[in-house]
Design a protein around this motif. Structure first.
Motif, PDB file in Angstrom:
ATOM      1  N   LYS A   1      31.007  49.287  35.447  1.00 55.82           N
ATOM      2  CA  LYS A   1      29.899  48.737  36.243  1.00 55.82           C
ATOM      3  C   LYS A   1      30.015  47.217  36.347  1.00 55.82           C
ATOM      4  O   LYS A   1      29.803  46.628  37.415  1.00 55.82           O
ATOM      5  CB  LYS A   1      28.574  49.104  35.579  1.00 55.82           C
ATOM      6  N   ALA A   2      30.383  46.559  35.251  1.00 53.73           N
ATOM      7  CA  ALA A   2      30.522  45.097  35.260  1.00 53.73           C
ATOM      8  C   ALA A   2      31.662  44.672  36.175  1.00 53.73           C
ATOM      9  O   ALA A   2      31.563  43.652  36.884  1.00 53.73           O
ATOM     10  CB  ALA A   2      30.758  44.582  33.846  1.00 53.73           C
TER      11      ALA A   2
ATOM     12  N   THR B   1      26.934  31.696  40.415  1.00 57.89           N
ATOM     13  CA  THR B   1      26.263  32.055  39.163  1.00 57.89           C
ATOM     14  C   THR B   1      26.436  33.537  38.864  1.00 57.89           C
ATOM     15  O   THR B   1      26.698  33.939  37.713  1.00 57.89           O
ATOM     16  CB  THR B   1      24.772  31.704  39.255  1.00 57.89           C
ATOM     17  N   ALA B   2      26.305  34.361  39.906  1.00 54.30           N
ATOM     18  CA  ALA B   2      26.477  35.804  39.717  1.00 54.30           C
ATOM     19  C   ALA B   2      27.899  36.134  39.279  1.00 54.30           C
ATOM     20  O   ALA B   2      28.120  37.016  38.431  1.00 54.30           O
ATOM     21  CB  ALA B   2      26.137  36.541  41.013  1.00 54.30           C
ATOM     22  N   VAL B   3      28.879  35.437  39.836  1.00 54.27           N
ATOM     23  CA  VAL B   3      30.280  35.649  39.439  1.00 54.27           C
ATOM     24  C   VAL B   3      30.478  35.282  37.970  1.00 54.27           C
ATOM     25  O   VAL B   3      31.134  36.015  37.207  1.00 54.27           O
ATOM     26  CB  VAL B   3      31.225  34.829  40.338  1.00 54.27           C
ATOM     27  N   THR B   4      29.894  34.162  37.566  1.00 54.59           N
ATOM     28  CA  THR B   4      30.042  33.721  36.176  1.00 54.59           C
ATOM     29  C   THR B   4      29.433  34.731  35.213  1.00 54.59           C
ATOM     30  O   THR B   4      30.026  35.068  34.170  1.00 54.59           O
ATOM     31  CB  THR B   4      29.382  32.346  35.990  1.00 54.59           C
ATOM     32  N   VAL B   5      28.219  35.210  35.546  1.00 51.21           N
ATOM     33  CA  VAL B   5      27.547  36.195  34.686  1.00 51.21           C
ATOM     34  C   VAL B   5      28.356  37.492  34.626  1.00 51.21           C
ATOM     35  O   VAL B   5      28.564  38.078  33.551  1.00 51.21           O
ATOM     36  CB  VAL B   5      26.120  36.464  35.196  1.00 51.21           C
ATOM     37  N   ALA B   6      28.819  37.981  35.810  1.00 52.37           N
ATOM     38  CA  ALA B   6      29.584  39.235  35.848  1.00 52.37           C
ATOM     39  C   ALA B   6      30.900  39.099  35.084  1.00 52.37           C
ATOM     40  O   ALA B   6      31.336  40.031  34.381  1.00 52.37           O
ATOM     41  CB  ALA B   6      29.851  39.631  37.300  1.00 52.37           C
ATOM     42  N   GLU B   7      31.535  37.927  35.197  1.00 51.18           N
ATOM     43  CA  GLU B   7      32.794  37.717  34.479  1.00 51.18           C
ATOM     44  C   GLU B   7      32.576  37.755  32.967  1.00 51.18           C
ATOM     45  O   GLU B   7      33.395  38.314  32.215  1.00 51.18           O
ATOM     46  CB  GLU B   7      33.395  36.370  34.899  1.00 51.18           C
ATOM     47  N   TYR B   8      31.451  37.177  32.539  1.00 50.20           N
ATOM     48  CA  TYR B   8      31.130  37.211  31.110  1.00 50.20           C
ATOM     49  C   TYR B   8      30.904  38.648  30.637  1.00 50.20           C
ATOM     50  O   TYR B   8      31.371  39.049  29.549  1.00 50.20           O
ATOM     51  CB  TYR B   8      29.886  36.364  30.841  1.00 50.20           C
ATOM     52  N   GLN B   9      30.199  39.440  31.469  1.00 48.86           N
ATOM     53  CA  GLN B   9      29.946  40.832  31.089  1.00 48.86           C
ATOM     54  C   GLN B   9      31.247  41.629  31.018  1.00 48.86           C
ATOM     55  O   GLN B   9      31.432  42.475  30.120  1.00 48.86           O
ATOM     56  CB  GLN B   9      28.985  41.470  32.105  1.00 48.86           C
ATOM     57  N   VAL B  10      32.161  41.375  31.953  1.00 47.25           N
ATOM     58  CA  VAL B  10      33.452  42.074  31.928  1.00 47.25           C
ATOM     59  C   VAL B  10      34.193  41.765  30.636  1.00 47.25           C
ATOM     60  O   VAL B  10      34.737  42.672  29.960  1.00 47.25           O
ATOM     61  CB  VAL B  10      34.296  41.683  33.158  1.00 47.25           C
TER      62      VAL B  10
ATOM     63  N   PHE C   1      31.360  42.285  39.335  1.00 48.84           N
ATOM     64  CA  PHE C   1      32.197  41.094  39.440  1.00 48.84           C
ATOM     65  C   PHE C   1      32.933  41.054  40.780  1.00 48.84           C
ATOM     66  O   PHE C   1      33.011  40.000  41.432  1.00 48.84           O
ATOM     67  CB  PHE C   1      33.197  41.064  38.288  1.00 48.84           C
ATOM     68  N   ALA C   2      33.450  42.199  41.201  1.00 49.73           N
ATOM     69  CA  ALA C   2      34.156  42.249  42.482  1.00 49.73           C
ATOM     70  C   ALA C   2      33.218  41.968  43.652  1.00 49.73           C
ATOM     71  O   ALA C   2      33.565  41.226  44.582  1.00 49.73           O
ATOM     72  CB  ALA C   2      34.819  43.618  42.651  1.00 49.73           C
ATOM     73  N   ALA C   3      32.011  42.558  43.588  1.00 54.17           N
ATOM     74  CA  ALA C   3      31.050  42.339  44.671  1.00 54.17           C
ATOM     75  C   ALA C   3      30.604  40.881  44.726  1.00 54.17           C
ATOM     76  O   ALA C   3      30.520  40.274  45.805  1.00 54.17           O
ATOM     77  CB  ALA C   3      29.839  43.256  44.484  1.00 54.17           C
ATOM     78  N   ALA C   4      30.322  40.293  43.547  1.00 51.92           N
ATOM     79  CA  ALA C   4      29.892  38.895  43.506  1.00 51.92           C
ATOM     80  C   ALA C   4      31.005  37.969  43.980  1.00 51.92           C
ATOM     81  O   ALA C   4      30.760  36.985  44.695  1.00 51.92           O
ATOM     82  CB  ALA C   4      29.448  38.519  42.094  1.00 51.92           C
TER      83      ALA C   4
END
Length: 373
Positions: free
Chosen positions: A125-126, A96-105, A130-133
């Motif tokens: 920052k996004a 879920t965190a990856v999906t959210v971060a990818e959307y923000q990127v 995304f990399a961390a998630a």
């Protein structure tokens, strides 16, 4: 371990409710007429092998303590599945965190392309998030797969041992039977001592017999014995649920629903048998101290309340049954089992206990006449 996606078909559920009691009644009657049998049985040993072999239950049944080898292997599977479950939860959260971060990127990258200079910092920052998630998700997925491999290897070892034991089991049972010999007659018949319960078995008219009461008592006895064997189904159903939940991480909904519906029908239909056996517990400090004549008279007088109750139960149950049959009612769960057969059990149980009440009243009147003679 792979997931179990089995859902019990409706037709198999209702077929089991019909056939299991009939098979059980046949087996019990054959056993009661059989000659003394060995202390251990090969069919029963294979049943333990099939249902509890993963903990060595078949070897323990044959009193072969090498069955203890299975226990640490089974505990290793439970331990591994705990880690699989935890890793799956982490993987789900990080996905879920990856999906959210990818959307923000994507969002901030589009802003940068449109000339928004302030979006550059947010994009950086996004991208870091995304990399961390993604790293956390990859780690959780790798952990889950490694624990699944661990559990799969242990399961393969247990499966291999079970295949070997399937071949060795006849010899184990034969040697144990030779050592222990046949069961004594009482144990072979499966008899157990009755444990008296306060407030039951106090009906002085219970032993009275007439032609009418004999027929009604037989019907109550047969129906009570029939639904009693449903408890065997519950053993296997809950056994499957425990294995599916804790070994394969695949809990079910249909087991719980199927069993509470089954026990509800059992409660209703077995009421007449319990009444015949005077097994309904009385909470009455006065009745216990009456003479047999006083108890009979009390039962005759209070039977009016019994018939009011059972009559109301029958009429109300009949309305519920007809409303359910009219729409072929199903449960609102994902299993969607038929509810109308369950509703049929309400007036059926009321009718059976009503008939048993008539038998009880006939017995009371007959006994009172004999006492007055």
């Amino acid at each position: 371990m792979p997931s179990l996606n089995f859902v019990l078909p409706h037709w198999l559920y209702w077929t089991a409710l019909l056939l299991v009691p009939l098979i059980g009644m046949v087996i019990v009657r054959r056993t009661s007429r059989a000659k003394p049998r060995p202390a251990v049985s090969l069919p029963l040993a294979y049943l333990f092998w099939l249902t509890g072999g993963f903990v060595g239950l078949h070897r323990f049944y044959a009193k072969n303590w090498l069955g203890a080898v299975y226990i640490p292997l089974f505990l290793a599977i439970v331990y591994g599945n705990i880690h699989v479950r935890d890793a799956r939860i982490i993987a789900s959260d990080t996905r879920t965190a990856v999906t959210v971060a990818e959307y923000q990127v994507k969002r901030y990258r589009a802003d940068v392309e449109q000339g928004d200079e302030e979006a550059s910092e947010r994009l950086a920052k996004a991208e870091q998030d995304f990399a961390a998630a993604s790293e956390q998700f990859a780690a959780a997925t790798a952990s889950m797969e490694s624990w699944r491999t661990f559990v799969g290897v242990i399961a393969a070892v247990i499966a291999g041992l079970l295949v070997i034991d399937a071949v060795l089991l006849p010899g184990l049972v034969r040697r144990r039977a030779e050592l222990e010999g046949p069961l004594p007659p009482a144990e072979a018949a499966g008899t157990t001592a009755e444990i008296p319960q306060a407030g039951t078995g106090e009906d002085p008219a219970r032993a009275v017999r007439t032609r009418v009461t004999a027929v009604i008592d037989s019907v109550s006895g047969w129906t009570g014995e029939f639904v009693a064997y449903w408890s065997i189904i519950a053993v296997f159903a809950y056994y499957y649920e425990v294995i599916a939940r804790y070994i394969f991480n695949s809990p079910t909904n249909w087991v719980h629903e199927g069993m509470f519906l089954m026990f509800g029908m059992q409660y209703l239909i077995s009421g007449a048998f319990a009444y015949r056996e005077d097994a309904h517990v009385r909470v009455d400090v006065l009745y216990l101290h009456l003479s047999d004549r006083g108890k009979v008279i009390t039962d005759i007088i209070t039977s009016i309340f019994f018939f009011i109750f059972t009559g109301t139960l029958f009429v109300t149950g009949w309305i519920f049954m007809m409303d359910s049959i009219r729409v072929w009612e199903l449960s609102f769960t994902e299993w969607a089992i038929q509810y109308w057969p369950v509703k049929i059990a309400i007036p059926l149980g009321a009718l059976l206990i009503f008939l048993q009440g008539i038998s009880k009243l006939i017995k009371d009147i007959t006994l009172l006449r004999r006492m007055g003679a």
